[in-house]
Design an enzyme around this catalytic site. Structure first.
Site, PDB file in Angstrom:
ATOM      1  N   LYS A   1       0.789  -1.092  -0.099  1.00 28.27           N
ATOM      2  CA  LYS A   1       0.056  -0.057  -0.162  1.00 28.27           C
ATOM      3  C   LYS A   1       0.983   1.333  -0.097  1.00 28.27           C
ATOM      4  CE  LYS A   1      -4.009   2.111   2.181  1.00 28.27           C
ATOM      5  NZ  LYS A   1      -3.652   3.349   2.051  1.00 28.27           N
ATOM      6  N   LEU A   2       0.585   2.052  -1.137  1.00 31.96           N
ATOM      7  CA  LEU A   2       1.703   3.128  -1.281  1.00 31.96           C
ATOM      8  C   LEU A   2       1.010   4.672  -0.610  1.00 31.96           C
ATOM      9  CD1 LEU A   2       2.237   2.551  -5.203  1.00 31.96           C
ATOM     10  CD2 LEU A   2       3.619   2.161  -3.152  1.00 31.96           C
TER      11      LEU A   2
ATOM     12  N   ARG B   1      -3.829   8.877  -4.896  1.00 35.96           N
ATOM     13  CA  ARG B   1      -4.552   7.892  -5.841  1.00 35.96           C
ATOM     14  C   ARG B   1      -4.815   8.787  -7.183  1.00 35.96           C
ATOM     15  NH1 ARG B   1      -8.173   3.756  -5.397  1.00 35.96           N
ATOM     16  NH2 ARG B   1      -8.350   2.415  -7.359  1.00 35.96           N
TER      17      ARG B   1
ATOM     18  N   GLU C   1      -0.995   4.996  -8.176  1.00 35.74           N
ATOM     19  CA  GLU C   1      -0.895   5.964  -7.056  1.00 35.74           C
ATOM     20  C   GLU C   1       0.388   6.975  -7.544  1.00 35.74           C
ATOM     21  OE1 GLU C   1      -1.682   6.438  -2.618  1.00 35.74           O
ATOM     22  OE2 GLU C   1      -2.552   5.082  -4.402  1.00 35.74           O
TER      23      GLU C   1
ATOM     24  N   PHE D   1      -1.152   0.103 -11.120  1.00 38.35           N
ATOM     25  CA  PHE D   1      -1.753  -0.973 -10.684  1.00 38.35           C
ATOM     26  C   PHE D   1      -2.946  -1.509 -11.604  1.00 38.35           C
ATOM     27  CE2 PHE D   1      -2.882   1.607  -7.122  1.00 38.35           C
ATOM     28  CZ  PHE D   1      -4.226   1.869  -7.301  1.00 38.35           C
TER      29      PHE D   1
ATOM     30  N   GLU E   1       3.022   1.820   4.331  1.00 35.11           N
ATOM     31  CA  GLU E   1       1.823   2.202   5.091  1.00 35.11           C
ATOM     32  C   GLU E   1       0.950   0.654   5.329  1.00 35.11           C
ATOM     33  OE1 GLU E   1      -1.247   4.538   3.447  1.00 35.11           O
ATOM     34  OE2 GLU E   1      -0.576   6.024   4.343  1.00 35.11           O
TER      35      GLU E   1
ATOM     36  N   LYS F   1      -7.674  -3.779   2.530  1.00 35.34           N
ATOM     37  CA  LYS F   1      -6.345  -3.256   3.311  1.00 35.34           C
ATOM     38  C   LYS F   1      -5.843  -4.146   4.499  1.00 35.34           C
ATOM     39  CE  LYS F   1      -7.972   1.853   2.241  1.00 35.34           C
ATOM     40  NZ  LYS F   1      -8.249   2.943   3.107  1.00 35.34           N
TER      41      LYS F   1
ATOM     42  N   LYS G   1      -3.471  -2.950   7.423  1.00 35.28           N
ATOM     43  CA  LYS G   1      -2.627  -2.196   7.997  1.00 35.28           C
ATOM     44  C   LYS G   1      -1.618  -2.778   9.063  1.00 35.28           C
ATOM     45  CE  LYS G   1      -3.960   1.960   6.074  1.00 35.28           C
ATOM     46  NZ  LYS G   1      -4.401   3.021   7.121  1.00 35.28           N
TER      47      LYS G   1
END
Length: 968
Positions: A325-326, A330, A393, A435, A495, A517, A519
């Site tokens: 996750k960058l 977006r 991203e 992506f 992230e 996601k 985290k």
């Protein structure tokens, strides 16, 4: 002109021309747009007939007992949801009757956060407060002025001020209502307000902004101004979501907005509810911004097994993808052929919030409109690519570190790269990580699977190193493969991860379990949680206004210090925590600390609390209030990891800290100290290294001993397995179920499994539809037989999740008689008869939360919260940025034009020869350095007084508290 005539009156034409900038140009660009026959409604009709009634309906309690239909006399018998829809429908109907079919002028004021045509105003709360102070001519040091500027702080003057803490518009109303120019509503029309707001969005100087606000102030009463401020801040909170408003305007409005992000187009193309979108109109198009698919949140307590089970694995394909996750913005890139453009191609860039960034990243490969990216990516595409839409991203890449850096640096890096003529920048630059590919050579790819879209992406994009790159992924088959990747990204200060279902289609503006996601909160870097003492508090906004919403925690310097010692109670700031608190947690903390808080004075900070920053100015993460550790509480907090940070005095802080528990069993002097934390950190790092070694050994063993897949076992009618439902029951006793398809969401289940589940809980399974009123038809995908049943319009069709929800709810309500949940329109209904639409929509509130069913898990809670409006304004306002830095203690005194920024300087009178000339020169220096020159020494707020060299001895005896004397 009388209402109902076909020709627009003169005033309407004049108003429309002013509003849209020329009728001929509009007719050329939008030949089929609707036009209004009469002038737009007055601005006050918005809140008198729409906003205030919606808020009133939200406050009313839901009526007890059976649901009742509204009578002809009004809304008294309606549910709150019905009442809200009725209010919106009546306002739209009035507009059509009294104005015309062009609802766009009103729509952009009703949901201003979705209006992409008007530029950002560059105004935040403090900037608006300063403008209001000027136009009302109140003293900036007065209590009213301070109430507006410090709008997050609880009011000190009266109960009204206390109740509006955290509500900036509410605070403004308190001040404006004391000094109105108008007491009755004004005469500004909606079109006039739009025209004036357009002007406000185009000016940048405060002087021009003040003039525009003065115009509003003269023509509006305080209530109108309050709503205007909410529109400017895009913080409406009127009790109805944009989804509801768009749906009432037209059944296809939300779909069109998702593919276009264009409110004007929604209002002008869909002004007739009877005209529906064709199939080709419901897909994304080139050079038209769309609303991208989003990743779903997951509950912190969910295991990796549970997360992966939602990714649509099948016996034949158990793969899922793991992506980093960058930490960027977006971005969607559109490219089309343009023979007249330099390089033959035209580019478009839009953010998730539909902000156009082509001016920054470039419209062409070369020439004046080649920006920070396009001039470097001429070789990024294969030769046969004519047009393409990419989803990805935009991040900042540091070429010297060869590593991604924080999102906050992106715009600065892009501007720097745009001005870089040579293209040899070795510092920071924007990098577009792609992506997904959604459109290629006139072909829409969203109906295809992610795996197929990825193949198209790899065939069309070659990439350019550190300019435009395809974002890598790892194909995984087991939940055990997630943790090492998560540890890797945490170690690199990333992230987190995104898990994706490679068999999934692209779904516009949705959060679902196809993208998830993960985290770093899942990590457990410490063997135990950290117990730290609270030393500061920060006031919140919105429903947390006037109370602390987050806390500053510190580490004790010396636990053994006795009262009277310099280190007694002394703490170093360590981290700020605001997540994980419930309403009861806040109440418990407030109850134990009430009356013990003190306002933070930046000029005289408490000696026992050291903040981050430079030696001369330690004001980083400055709290609004502070508290003695001996009067405070101890919080147990958990974090993903520890990272370096100069924002805190420890020079370390917690990454993603989260509150776990209020430690009422611990005294303040039993909280963590600096030495204890450093020991704990060293132990955690040592254990982490050992665990990594063990994991690598285990992974190598698994590779050597490959296992075969377990055979799929399907339960028969004799032995019913209900893995999600618990023990069997009689919930569905008396009902017949016609299960037409497998279940797809939220988990996959076969038709046979669903039938077994029904039987286990007392239901009867049939294999055809009938007129039986107790028949429940179940489907989760539109097969031919399902579509055929829909066309007959004889039965509602229910999603399989209703079966699971009924079982789960009866497990929760232990001891109660078995009962069935009412259908929820969005969650439970696959196909709904028109006659039942209002009935089923009344079973949930405007955010989709059921009145009868408990939320199943944290995942559903996050989805409910995620569907609520989110308002983020990423427009960069340099003046507000400087003020924010000052508020957080980041002094800019090292810059010449800010070195006197916090000073108000008075110059003494003297008869010394040459003093008048010298003092005038000094005054100019002060003004150049951002300071303020006072008229005399007695003026309020003076921080420094300048005196001649000859008078310094006499003046030393006059030094007063808070004022510094300089010798010139």
């Amino acid at each position: 002109m009388a209402a109902g005539t076909d020709m627009p009156d003169t005033d309407a034409v004049r108003e429309e021309t002013l509003m849209y900038g020329g009728e001929e140009e509009l007719d050329t660009k939008y030949p089929n747009r609707p036009s209004n026959l009469h002038k737009t409604l007055p601005f006050h009709s918005l809140f008198n007939e729409l906003f205030d009634p919606l808020l009133d309906s939200q406050k009313k309690n839901r009526p007890a007992g059976p649901r009742r239909r509204a009578g002809p006399s009004g809304q008294s018998n309606m549910t709150p949801h019905e009442a809200r829809r009725n209010i919106i429908e009546r306002f739209i109907a009035k507009w059509r009757k009294e104005v015309g079919n062009d609802f766009y002028p009103a729509m952009r004021l009703i949901i201003p956060e979705k209006d992409r045509d008007r530029a950002m105003y560059g105004l935040k709360e403090k900037a608006i407060a300063k403008i209001l102070i000027k136009i009302t001519k109140i003293n900036k040091d007065s209590d009213d002025a301070k109430q507006m500027v410090n709008w997050k702080l609880p009011g000190q003057l009266n109960k009204a001020s206390a109740s509006t803490a955290g509500d900036f518009a509410g605070r403004c109303y308190e001040v404006l209502s004391k000094r109105p120019i108008r007491s009755e509503v004004g005469d500004m029309s909606i079109a006039e307000v739009n025209n004036t707001l357009d002007q406000l969005s185009q000016v940048g100087a405060e002087e021009q902004q003040v003039k525009i606000f003065q115009r509003f102030y003269r023509r509006m009463n305080p209530e109108e101004l309050t709503w205007l401020i909410r529109i400017i801040l895009r913080q409406m909170k009127i009790g109805a979501t944009e989804k509801t408003i768009l749906d009432i305007w037209h059944p296809d409005a939300e779909a069109l907005f998702n593919i276009s992000s264009n409110l004007r187009r929604v209002c002008w193309e869909l002004y007739d509810p009877k005209v529906r979108l064709d199939g080709e109109d419901t897909g994304i198009t080139l050079m038209q911004c769309f609303q991208p698919q989003l990743a779903a949140f997951q509950p912190k307590v969910a295991s990796f097994d549970k997360i992966v089970s939602k990714l649509g694995q099948t016996p034949d394909d158990d793969s899922f993808w793991i992506e980093e996750k960058l930490d960027g913005e977006r971005m969607q890139l559109h490219m089309i052929e343009d023979p007249g453009a330099p390089g033959g191609k035209l580019f478009g860039f839009w953010s998730r919030k539909a902000k156009d960034y082509a001016y920054l990243y470039g419209k062409h490969f070369q020439g004046d409109e080649a920006g920070a990216l396009t001039r470097f990516i001429k070789d990024a595409f294969t030769k046969n690519v004519r047009n393409i839409i990419l989803d990805g991203e935009m991040i900042t890449w540091d070429m010297e570190l060869d590593h991604i850096v924080g999102f906050g640096t992106l715009k600065t890096a892009a501007i720097s790269e745009k001005e870089n003529v040579t293209g040899t920048n070795t510092g920071q630059r924007p990098l577009f990580r792609v992506f997904d590919c959604l459109y290629l050579n006139d072909k829409l790819l969203t109906p295809y699977t992610l795996r197929d879209r990825r193949k198209a992406l790899q065939s069309a994009v070659k990439g350019v190193h550190r300019r435009l790159e395809i974002h890598p992924y790892i194909e995984a088959h087991s939940p055990t493969e997630i943790e090492p990747e998560l540890r890797k990204v945490v170690a690199e200060a990333s992230e987190g991860l995104v898990l994706k279902n490679p068999r999934s289609m692209y779904r516009l503006n949705e959060r679902n379990d196809d993208w998830v996601k993960v985290k770093p909160e899942y990590m457990s870097e410490f063997g135990e949680s950290l117990d730290c003492v609270v030393v500061g508090g920060y006031f919140g906004s919105g429903h947390r206004g006037g109370a602390h919403s987050s806390f500053l925690c510190g580490l004790l310097v010396n636990k053994k210090a006795k009262e009277g010692d310099p280190d007694y109670e002394k703490c170093l700031s360590f981290f700020k925590v605001g997540g994980g608190f419930s309403r009861e947690d806040y109440a418990a903390i407030r109850g134990r600390t009430e009356g013990k808080w003190r306002d933070w004075d930046a000029r005289r900070p408490p000696a026992i609390i050291e903040l981050g920053g430079h030696e001369q100015n330690r004001q980083h993460e400055r709290p609004d209030q502070w508290i003695h550790p001996s009067d405070s509480v101890v919080l147990e907090c958990k974090a993903a990891s520890v990272e370096a940070s100069d924002k805190f005095r420890m020079l370390l802080t917690l990454r993603f800290p989260r509150f776990k528990l209020l430690r009422t069993d611990k005294r303040w002097d039993q909280a963590l100290s600096t030495d204890e934390f450093l020991d704990l950190k060293a132990t955690a790092e040592r254990e982490h290294d050992e665990k990594e070694k063990e994991f690598k050994i285990e992974q190598s063993r698994r590779k050597k001993a490959r296992t075969t897949k377990k055979p799929l076992v399907v339960a028969g009618n004799d032995t019913v397995s209900t893995p999600y439902a618990g023990p069997a029951s009689k919930i569905f006793d008396g009902l017949s179920f016609y299960v037409m398809t497998d279940q797809l969401h939220p988990t996959k289940k076969s038709k046979a499994d669903l039938e077994a589940l029904v039987k286990a809980h007392g239901g009867k399974v049939v294999q055809r539809d009938s007129a039986d009123k107790n028949l429940v038809v179940v489907a989760d995908k539109r097969l031919v037989k399902v579509s055929s049943l829909e066309k007959r319009e004889t039965n509602n069709i229910v999603k399989p999740i209703w079966i699971e929800d009924c079982i789960r709810q009866n497990e929760v309500d232990v001891g109660a008689l078995p009962y069935l949940l009412p259908f929820e329109a969005n969650r439970h209904i696959f196909y709904l008869l028109d006659a039942d639409q209002m009935s089923y929509e009344a079973n949930v509130d405007e955010n989709g939360d059921s009145y009868a069913r408990d939320i199943a898990d944290v995942d559903e809670m996050r989805q409910t919260l995620g569907s609520m409006p989110k308002k983020f304004d990423r427009h960069f306002d340099s003046q507000s940025f400087v003020e924010q830095l000052e508020d957080h203690g980041n002094s800019l005194t090292h810059l010449k034009n800010y070195m006197f920024g916090n000073m108000k300087v008075a110059f003494a009178e003297s008869e010394d020869k040459g003093w008048e000339l010298e003092s005038q020169l000094a005054k100019n220096y002060v003004r150049f350095g951002g300071g303020t020159v006072a008229e005399n020494e007695e003026e309020a707020g003076v921080t420094h007084v300048v005196v001649p060299e000859s008078e310094k001895g006499a003046r030393r005896r006059e030094v007063s508290v808070g004022v510094i004397f300089w010798v010139f």
